[in-house]
Design an enzyme around this catalytic site. Structure first.
Site, PDB file in Angstrom:
ATOM      1  N   GLY A 210      33.225  19.699  22.156  1.00  0.00           N
ATOM      2  CA  GLY A 210      34.139  20.644  21.496  1.00  0.00           C
ATOM      3  C   GLY A 210      33.392  21.462  20.470  1.00  0.00           C
ATOM      4  N   ASN A 211      34.120  22.115  19.586  1.00  0.00           N
ATOM      5  CA  ASN A 211      33.465  22.859  18.508  1.00  0.00           C
ATOM      6  C   ASN A 211      34.363  22.829  17.271  1.00  0.00           C
ATOM      7  OD1 ASN A 211      35.269  25.286  18.551  1.00  0.00           O
ATOM      8  ND2 ASN A 211      34.454  25.428  20.628  1.00  0.00           N
ATOM      9  N   HIS A 212      33.867  23.415  16.170  1.00  0.00           N
ATOM     10  CA  HIS A 212      34.556  23.281  14.879  1.00  0.00           C
ATOM     11  C   HIS A 212      35.673  24.299  14.653  1.00  0.00           C
ATOM     12  CE1 HIS A 212      32.027  20.150  13.386  1.00  0.00           C
ATOM     13  NE2 HIS A 212      30.921  20.856  13.594  1.00  0.00           N
ATOM     14  N   ALA A 278      37.741  29.877  20.603  1.00  0.00           N
ATOM     15  CA  ALA A 278      36.314  29.551  20.748  1.00  0.00           C
ATOM     16  C   ALA A 278      36.204  28.653  21.974  1.00  0.00           C
ATOM     17  CB  ALA A 278      35.816  28.835  19.506  1.00  0.00           C
TER      18      ALA A 278
END
Ligand code: CTP
Length: 401
Positions: A210-212, A278
């Site tokens: 995943g990402n932030h 994102a």
């Protein structure tokens, strides 16, 4: 539409007054601040204590307000000017006639005469009173003042008779006002699709890539669009952002593939689409059925490319105004312009990770808006809510040009 609005609710003396307890709850739930003025006779039909509890404000009836030690007065001018809108429900024939003729013998009428905001009223009376030429005359005069009637409905009346004169139901009053308020706004009648947040790409049942991304930028864009009158579909990856807006249809997804499907399901019917998500560019080629156990010192996960949602929307685009985001770390303007062309966009919002305070998980953002004619507009560092307003300002200018 009612979120953050100061609403002055005037309740006059009819049996339908009991329903205003539900109306107050709905207004509070929609995010409004509610103050209530009761006429003398209304307090026989509904309890001021109930209304004060629901509205979290004292309920006012008289000009004078007495407590143990002093007598003060309820300032009708302040009340009238505090209100962003007034709702009079139920509105009896008597009060409507007084409003139409400028009478001012109670606090509600004085507040009404002092107010400069939109006034909505929901008549409630017996069918013959509703039809009477004198009542019709009141309606006409009030219309000429710009006051807005929420028409009574037909049904069984307190008299036992059947006909027109029942106050509109509280849910219908709230819907009526929301639609009415939205109709004068720059995005009224427009549908908007927004993607937001990260996507999570499963490795096994407990792990993911995943990402932030917090989703905040996309959620602010959705809230602003709804505030400008649009109907919004917000397709969001996992996010802690909260939302309570009846004009936003929140579709929760997890992976890029799910986001792709949801975005494509709604794209045909929208006027504007903004890809603020994102999206993970890659996902594990295979997802393990069971939790991967620790064994070797090294572990390799083979990744395959996810479909580019925005690119695909750009290919399908007919009349939609399509906006993308670009998060760049080098050659920012050049890379953003390349993305704009490649993905067939009408505009792209560039944010650079080189700007302090801009980017993932931060409350602020610093953007540059670039349209397909390569007009470039750089904005200062602002909160994401302010950035959302700037972005919509640019889009609205272009779709109305
Ligand atoms: N985007 C998308 N689907 C993807 C990847 C990106 O819809 N699979 C959208 C993003 O929501 C954003 C825009 O494309 O609006 C650009 O995303 P970005 O990550 O900056 O660019 P990429 O096209 O992924 O290129 P790169 O990562 O190489 O910079």
């Amino acid at each position: 539409m009612l979120s953050g609005k100061n609403i002055l609710l005037g309740i006059t003396g009819g049996i339908a007054a009991y329903k205003t307890t539900f109306l107050v709850r709905l207004l509070i739930k929609a995010g409004a601040q509610v103050k209530i003025v009761l006429t003398e006779s209304a307090s026989s039909f509904v309890s001021p204590l109930t209304l004060a509890t629901l509205s979290k404000n004292p309920v006012l009836t008289n000009f004078a307000k007495e407590d143990d030690h002093s007598i003060d007065w309820n300032n009708h001018v302040e009340l009238g000017l505090w209100a962003d809108l007034i709702i009079i429900a139920p509105a009896t024939a008597n009060t409507l006639s007084k409003m139409a003729n400028g009478n001012c013998d109670n606090l509600l009428l004085a507040s009404y005469l002092s107010a400069k905001c939109p006034v909505y009223y929901a008549p409630a009376m017996d069918l013959d009173m509703y039809k009477h030429p004198s009542t019709k005359h009141s309606f006409e005069r009030l219309e000429s003042f710009g006051n807005i009637m929420i028409p009574a409905t037909a049904g069984e009346l307190a008299s036992g008779l059947h006909g027109e004169g029942r106050m509109a139901e509280p849910e219908d009053i709230v819907t009526f006002i929301s639609i009415h308020l939205a109709s004068g706004l720059p995005l009224s009648g427009k549908k908007v699709l927004i993607t937001a947040g990260p996507t999570y790409e499963a490795i096994d049942p407990v792990r993911f890539i995943g990402n932030h991304s917090s989703g905040k930028m996309g959620y602010e864009l959705a809230k602003t669009a709804a505030g400008l009158g649009a109907e919004v579909v917000l397709v969001s990856g996992p996010s802690n952002q909260s939302l309570s807006n009846s004009r936003i249809n929140l579709i929760k997804v997890v992976s890029a593939n799910e986001m792709y499907d949801a975005a494509h399901q709604y794209f045909n019917e929208v006027d504007v689409a903004i890809a603020a998500a994102a999206v993970a560019d890659y996902r594990p080629k295979t997802v393990a059925n069971q939790k991967i156990k620790k064994s070797e010192d090294d572990l390799s996960i083979e990744l395959i490319k996810n479909k580019d949602i925005l690119f695909s929307l750009g290919e399908l685009k007919i009349n939609q105004f399509l906006v993308g985001f670009a998060l760049e770390t080098e050659n920012e303007l050049e890379n953003a312009q390349k993305k704009l062309k490649k993905k067939n966009l009408d505009a792209i919002v560039l944010n650079s990770l080189n700007d302090d305070g801009a980017g993932f998980g931060k409350p602020t953002n610093k953007i540059t808006f670039i349209d397909k004619n390569l007009t470039i507009k750089a904005f200062e560092l602002k909160t994401k809510a302010e950035v959302a307003a700037d972005i919509w300002g640019e889009i609205v200018n272009r779709i109305h040009a």
